[in-house]
Every structure is written in structure tokens, then in C-alpha cells.
Design a protein around this motif. Structure first.
Motif, mmCIF file in Angstrom:
data_model
loop_
_atom_site.group_PDB
_atom_site.id
_atom_site.type_symbol
_atom_site.label_atom_id
_atom_site.label_comp_id
_atom_site.label_asym_id
_atom_site.label_seq_id
_atom_site.Cartn_x
_atom_site.Cartn_y
_atom_site.Cartn_z
ATOM 1 N N ASN A 354 0.828 -1.277 -0.077
ATOM 2 C CA ASN A 354 0.047 -0.072 -0.058
ATOM 3 C C ASN A 354 0.653 1.170 -0.046
ATOM 4 O O ASN A 354 0.375 2.426 0.095
ATOM 5 C CB ASN A 354 -1.100 0.081 1.202
ATOM 6 N N GLY A 355 1.947 1.152 -0.169
ATOM 7 C CA GLY A 355 2.900 2.182 0.010
ATOM 8 C C GLY A 355 3.319 2.450 1.326
ATOM 9 O O GLY A 355 3.062 1.395 2.460
ATOM 10 N N LEU A 361 1.889 8.440 7.888
ATOM 11 C CA LEU A 361 1.188 8.499 8.930
ATOM 12 C C LEU A 361 1.909 9.473 9.795
ATOM 13 O O LEU A 361 1.395 10.553 10.627
ATOM 14 C CB LEU A 361 0.666 7.241 9.511
ATOM 15 N N LEU A 362 3.024 9.257 10.150
ATOM 16 C CA LEU A 362 3.961 9.927 10.993
ATOM 17 C C LEU A 362 4.123 11.450 10.551
ATOM 18 O O LEU A 362 4.189 12.393 11.483
ATOM 19 C CB LEU A 362 5.340 9.146 11.388
ATOM 20 N N GLU A 363 4.260 11.498 9.355
ATOM 21 C CA GLU A 363 4.382 12.861 8.764
ATOM 22 C C GLU A 363 3.266 13.727 8.906
ATOM 23 O O GLU A 363 3.229 14.745 9.192
ATOM 24 C CB GLU A 363 4.946 12.933 7.198
ATOM 25 N N ASN A 365 1.025 13.909 10.827
ATOM 26 C CA ASN A 365 0.798 13.942 12.357
ATOM 27 C C ASN A 365 1.798 14.791 13.070
ATOM 28 O O ASN A 365 1.773 15.046 14.147
ATOM 29 C CB ASN A 365 0.168 12.945 13.185
ATOM 30 N N ASN A 366 2.806 15.281 12.101
ATOM 31 C CA ASN A 366 3.946 16.311 12.493
ATOM 32 C C ASN A 366 4.711 15.530 13.379
ATOM 33 O O ASN A 366 5.333 16.065 14.264
ATOM 34 C CB ASN A 366 3.175 17.449 13.279
ATOM 35 N N TYR A 367 4.815 14.225 13.644
ATOM 36 C CA TYR A 367 5.967 13.305 14.220
ATOM 37 C C TYR A 367 7.216 13.422 13.779
ATOM 38 O O TYR A 367 8.093 13.161 14.244
ATOM 39 C CB TYR A 367 5.370 12.068 14.623
ATOM 40 N N LEU A 368 7.326 13.535 12.520
ATOM 41 C CA LEU A 368 8.419 13.730 11.573
ATOM 42 C C LEU A 368 8.103 14.865 10.635
ATOM 43 O O LEU A 368 6.808 15.540 10.474
ATOM 44 C CB LEU A 368 8.666 12.632 10.612
ATOM 45 N N ASP A 369 9.025 15.532 9.837
ATOM 46 C CA ASP A 369 8.673 16.721 9.048
ATOM 47 C C ASP A 369 7.704 16.179 8.131
ATOM 48 O O ASP A 369 8.011 15.216 7.318
ATOM 49 C CB ASP A 369 10.091 17.171 8.308
ATOM 50 N N PRO A 370 6.616 17.135 7.823
ATOM 51 C CA PRO A 370 5.513 16.773 7.190
ATOM 52 C C PRO A 370 5.930 16.644 5.662
ATOM 53 O O PRO A 370 5.288 16.047 4.980
ATOM 54 C CB PRO A 370 4.403 17.834 7.328
ATOM 55 N N ASN A 371 6.877 17.323 5.235
ATOM 56 C CA ASN A 371 7.274 17.312 3.758
ATOM 57 C C ASN A 371 8.656 16.284 3.608
ATOM 58 O O ASN A 371 9.375 16.347 2.458
ATOM 59 C CB ASN A 371 7.928 18.719 3.335
ATOM 60 N N GLY A 372 8.822 15.400 4.719
ATOM 61 C CA GLY A 372 10.185 14.540 4.586
ATOM 62 C C GLY A 372 11.403 14.717 4.502
ATOM 63 O O GLY A 372 12.249 14.225 4.143
ATOM 64 N N THR A 418 -1.547 7.183 18.095
ATOM 65 C CA THR A 418 -1.991 7.446 16.743
ATOM 66 C C THR A 418 -1.816 6.075 16.008
ATOM 67 O O THR A 418 -2.590 5.803 15.031
ATOM 68 C CB THR A 418 -1.067 8.428 16.288
ATOM 69 N N LEU A 419 -0.799 5.451 16.029
ATOM 70 C CA LEU A 419 -0.547 4.226 15.370
ATOM 71 C C LEU A 419 -1.454 3.258 15.660
ATOM 72 O O LEU A 419 -2.370 2.601 14.683
ATOM 73 C CB LEU A 419 0.739 3.778 15.726
#
Length: 550
Positions: A354-355, A361-363, A365-372, A418-419
């Protein structure tokens, strides 16, 4: 004459608590491996226990069958929790899991390290450690990998730095592994011993040398991700092309058995401890079912590519054994055939791609940078490991498992919540809603893999449903790295001409960490000379009549 047992300074440094795990040393007793002068360790990556059973029963691996007939087949051998190449091989050569050895993946993260260009260790800490094909000089500035030896040196942009006292020092792969290796123990405790190994990455596997940096006398520099000058294509493009790369390793072993170095250009002793890794089977398993890769059904019936790959690796094994026989070394050589990892899913009906929904999901929710824009996902050249990745950003490594190093560790409980709210396979779910899936964190993770607060261990490990690969790639239908049954249940055959009762099958569950102490016991060395064995209490493999650990 066998070496006497003694404790190394490295083990003594572990302290009384670690040494207590080993207990009192028992007096030497006769074992079925008396007479072993050489140990040959071979990893056919992707080799499942079911592959071994099927090919022996179907007479499609006659050379492996002969070794099984003169040895012991372990039908229930498993990796210690993670099955990527680094933890898979670490298990075999240190006797430890990632908890003690500290290697979780060839691309990982360490909160204590500085960027390679931070030569004074004055900036932020937290670096995306990448010890793969780009660790060689060819990878500098994202350059093409045009040399089989990876460029002949380390890529300085790939080497992070650490503060040690008042100094800011480079951290090479051999500095990064936390515990010693069987190569170091043999070198330190067996006079006039000689060691050799060949693997798939020319410089990333420098960690096999262990913390001393000197464990392997002849570490062959072969890079599978390099470009074959004869075809101007990568050795990994097809399994038949990978055979050409693996042939370099066959020839390296034959050269070493004949008293030469791995290149065959200079005289060297026949190695006391040596071995190699093969990739052909792994490449055939990953290939899409539509192109003839993988397996035909849930019963591990091999497709055309896997059938061809099993034939190849068995023939390669036969060539190596024939060389041992020709040099009158077969009767004094313990041969171990296994794998770093398996491959998942072998049952194509379980495949889900599914990719990378976990990272997304982490991006989101701003747990990692949303733009990678985190770790080596953000470099100036766009190429991995050019030294310009971002610092202190956290990182996620996904294949058929998810390793999560959070940007902000205080968000762990919120991330887990969240997970757990998104376990289904429907977007944006992470496809971890089945009985064999789990989210590991907190005390359970610390117990199995170490404390994330120390900087190396992921904050969260996500094991999705068996069959899930966090990718949308159309180039492969199987992967490894996690703890799904198909990538953790491995083939393991230990063969020696001197065994009193050969041809046995052991059904007891064992782990591949037990290979390392078995090798040392075969040499009449104390397994607790290995730091990981002392720390984790790893036992030697059963059934070989070796001296008791008690």
C-alpha cells in the motif's frame, strides 16, 4: 594442537556482572568436533528452512544434501527478532542480538552522533547512519558506483563523528558495532590464525573487523551495487547477473583454500575462520511473481527464478567443497550453511503493498517533518549519503518492518496512540491489525532491543501483518528486515566429517546467535570471550556433543 582458553581484556572490561552470566568454566571434555582446524561459514541470503527441506527431499540441492547427510540440520532456526542483513550477520558472528551488538539495519539512526562534516562535534547530535553501498569512495557526492571494490576507500561523507573525551573522532563501521566478533576472538586466542570474509558491500561491512578494526585479515572488497563494466548494468538487475557477482565470492573461497588471498594474487595461510555471503537466491525471491520470481504457493514451491537460484547456490557450494577435498582440508573443516535472513511473503496471496503508510502517517501528524525533510531523506544532491543530510530530525526505516526514531522522544505515547488508531490496511492505516502484528515500545522494547534513551535503539518498532511491505514498488514482491515467519525462519546445516552420529535433524527451536559460540567451541575456545555471548547468555547449538555451558 588446540589453543588454550583464556579471557580477553575486552571481556574483563565488561565487569563482574557480565562475567557472572558465564558461570564457572567447566573442564574440557571430548566433543564431536575434535579435530576441527578450519571453520567455513556460508550465508545464502534468503534460504528458508523450508527451502532446505524441499530441495533435499526433491534432490534439487545434492551438494547441500551431502553436507546434511554428514551433519545436523536445524529445522527450527530463527533470527533474533530482526532479519535485515546487518542484524542477521551480527547474530552469526557476535552471538548477539541488536540489543548488545547495536546493529539494527544498514541504514539506521543514532542520537549521539554528529554529522560527518562537523569535525569539531559542536553542532547538533542525531545522525542518519548509512553503512551500505554508498560507504565506499565511489558514493562520494552521490557519484556512480563504477568500481567492484567500491572505489578503494571509505567515502568520507559517510562517516559520522562522535565526541570521545575532548576529541571529535570519526566513527567507521568497525567503531559502530558495540561488541566483538568471532574473527577478533580467533585472532586474539589462536596463535598463527588467519581470517577472511567476503560480503555484498565493499566498505559497509568493515564492522566485521570488530571494535579492534583488525579482526579480518582478508576482508574482500566487493560491491554488489556497482556497475558491471562488461554490461554497463548493475549486478543486481537480474538473478542471473547476480550469479556473476556471487562467482567472485566462490573464487575467493577457492583461492583461500588453495593458500592464496581472496584475489589469488599473493600467498597466505589457509584461513582458520572464513566465509562469505551469496545474494543470488535473495534477488530471485524478490523478483515479481509476474516475471517468474518468488514462490508458486504457500508450500514454498519455487518459481522459475528461485528454482534456478537454488541450483546455482548448490553448485557453488559443491565447487567449494570440492576445493576443500582437493586440498585435503575437508575432514578438518566444520562447514556451516545458513542465511542472514529469509524473505517475506513467500505466499504471494498475502502480499500487501500500500506504499509507506507508516512514514506517511507519522509525517501527517507532525511527528516527523511533514515534507519528508528528515535525515538522509534531505540532501543537497538528492543522493543518499553525500554528507549533507539534516541533523537531529529523527528517522524511519521501513521494509517489511518499521523502525521509528522520533524527532521528539517525549511524543512517544502520542505516536503509539496514533498508530493504534490506524491499524487497518485501509488508508491511512499501517496494516498491523492481525494476530501476528505488533507495536513494540516501552519496557517490552527495552527488554528485547535495549533502551532508546541511549541513542541507538528505535523508539518504536512496528511489525505489520505478515506479507506487508511498506512500499509501492513494482520491482519486488518480497522483502526482509522484520520478524515475520518467512524472513525469520532460516535454513541451518552444520556439517563435519568427524561427527559420531551424522544425518540428524534437530527440531528444537534455536536462534542464529547460537552459531557464533558453536564456532568458538569447535576451536576449543570459551564462547564467553564474545561480549554478546557473555551479556545475553547465548548457548551453543545443541546436538554436537560440545562441552556444556554450565
Amino acid at each position: 594442537m588446540k589453543a588454550t582458553r583464556r579471557w580477553s581484556a575486552g571481556v574483563a572490561a565488561l565487569g563482574a556482572s557480565a562475567l557472572a552470566l558465564g558461570g564457572a568454566l567447566a573442564p574440557a571434555q571430548a566433543s564431536e568436533t575434535d579435530g576441527v582446524k578450519h571453520v567455513l561459514l556460508i550465508s545464502f541470503d534468503g534460504l528458508h528452512a523450508q527451502d532446505v527441506a524441499r530441495c533435499i527431499a526433491g534432490n534439487t540441492c545434492p551438494n547441500l544434501a551431502l553436507l546434511a547427510k554428514s551433519g545436523i540440520t536445524y529445522a527450527n532456526a530463527f533470527t533474533p527478532g530482526l532479519s535485515d542483513s546487518f542484524p542477521g550477520l551480527t547474530a552469526l558472528v557476535t552471538g548477539g542480538s541488536p540489543k548488545s551488538a547495536g546493529l539494527f539495519y544498514d541504514v539506521s539512526y543514532d542520537r549521539t552522533l554528529y554529522a560527518p562534516n562537523d569535525t569539531g562535534c559542536v553542532g547538533k547530535q542525531g545522525w542518519n547512519v548509512v553503512f551500505d553501498e554508498t560507504t565506499g569512495k565511489d558514493g562520494e557526492n552521490g557519484g556512480p558506483l563504477v568500481h567492484l571494490d567500491g572505489g578503494g576507500a571509505f567515502n568520507p561523507q559517510a562517516i559520522p563523528r562522535a565526541r570521545v573525551g575532548a576529541k571529535c573522532v570519526p566513527v567507521y563501521p568497525h567503531d559502530y558495532v558495540k561488541t566483538n566478533t568471532i574473527f577478533e576472538v580467533v585472532k586474539e586466542n589462536m596463535p598463527n590464525s588467519y581470517t577472511a570474509w567476503a560480503d555484498k558491500h565493499a566498505w559497509g561491512y568493515d564492522w566485521l573487523n570488530g571494535p579492534s578494526g583488525r579482526g579480518v585479515d582478508d576482508l574482500a572488497r566487493t560491491e554488489i551495487n556497482s556497475i558491471d563494466p562488461a554490461t554497463n548494468t548493475y549486478y543486481l538487475d537480474t538473478y542471473t547477473h547476480t550469479e556473476k557477482f556471487d562467482d567472485y565470492h566462490v573464487q575467493a573461497l577457492i583461492n583461500e583454500i588453495g593458500g592464496k588471498d581472496s584475489t589469488g594474487t599473493r600467498d597466505e595461510p589457509v584461513p582458520t575462520l572464513f566465509g562469505t555471503n551469496f545474494q543470488t537466491l535473495s534477488v530471485a525471491q524478490k523478483a515479481t511473481v509476474a516475471t517468474g520470481g518468488g514462490y508458486l504457493d504457500a508450500g514454498f514451491t519455487p518459481g522459475p527464478q528461485v528454482t534456478g537460484a537454488i541450483s546455482y547456490i548448490d553448485n557453488a557450494l559443491g565447487r567449494v567443497v570440492a576445493a576443500l577435498q582437493q586440498q585435503n582440508l575437508y575432514s578438518s573443516t566444520l562447514i556451516i550453511v545458513t542465511a542472514k535472513h529469509g524473505q517475506s511473503p513467500t505466499d504471494h496471496t498475502k502480499l500487501v503493498k500500500n506504499g509507506d503508510t507508516l512514514t506517511k502517517l507519522l509525517e501527517a501528524n507532525n511527528y516527523l517533518d511533514p515534507n519528508g525533510n528528515f535525515g538522509q531523506n534531505n540532501t543537497k544532491s538528492g543522493n543518499l549519503n553525500d554528507g549533507t543530510g539534516l541533523v537531529n530530525t529523527g528517522f524511519v526505516q521501513t521494509d517489511d518492518v518499521g523502525l521509528v526514531w522520533l524527532r521528539d522522544q517525549s511524543q512517544r505515547d502520542a505516536v503509539v496512540t496514533t498508530l493504534k488508531k490506524n491499524l487497518s490496511c485501509n488508508a491511512p492505516g499501517i496494516c498491523a491489525d492481525g494476530p501476528q502484528a505488533y507495536i513494540l515500545y516501552g519496557p517490552s522494547l527495552v527488554n528485547r532491543f535495549g533502551d532508546p534513551a541511549q541513542g541507538r535503539t528505535p523508539d518504536i518498532i512496528v511489525q505489520p501483518n505478515p506479507g506487508v511491505i511498506y512500499t509501492s514498488s513494482t520491482a519486488k514482491d518480497e522483502e526482509h528486515g522484520g520478524n515475520a515467519p518467512d524472513d525469520s525462519h532460516l535454513g541451518l546445516v552444520v556439517s563435519y566429517a568427524g561427527l559420531h552420529h551424522p544425518g540428524r535433524r534437530v527440531d528444537e527451536r534455536v536462534t542464529t546467535t547460537q552459531v557464533a559460540p558453536t564456532i568458538l567451541k569447535a576451536f576449543d575456545l570459551d564462547p564467553h570471550l564474545l561480549h554478546s555471548v557473555a551479556l545475553e547468555g547465548t548457548r551453543a547449538l545443541p546436538g554436537l556433543g560440545l562441552r556444556s555451558d554450565e
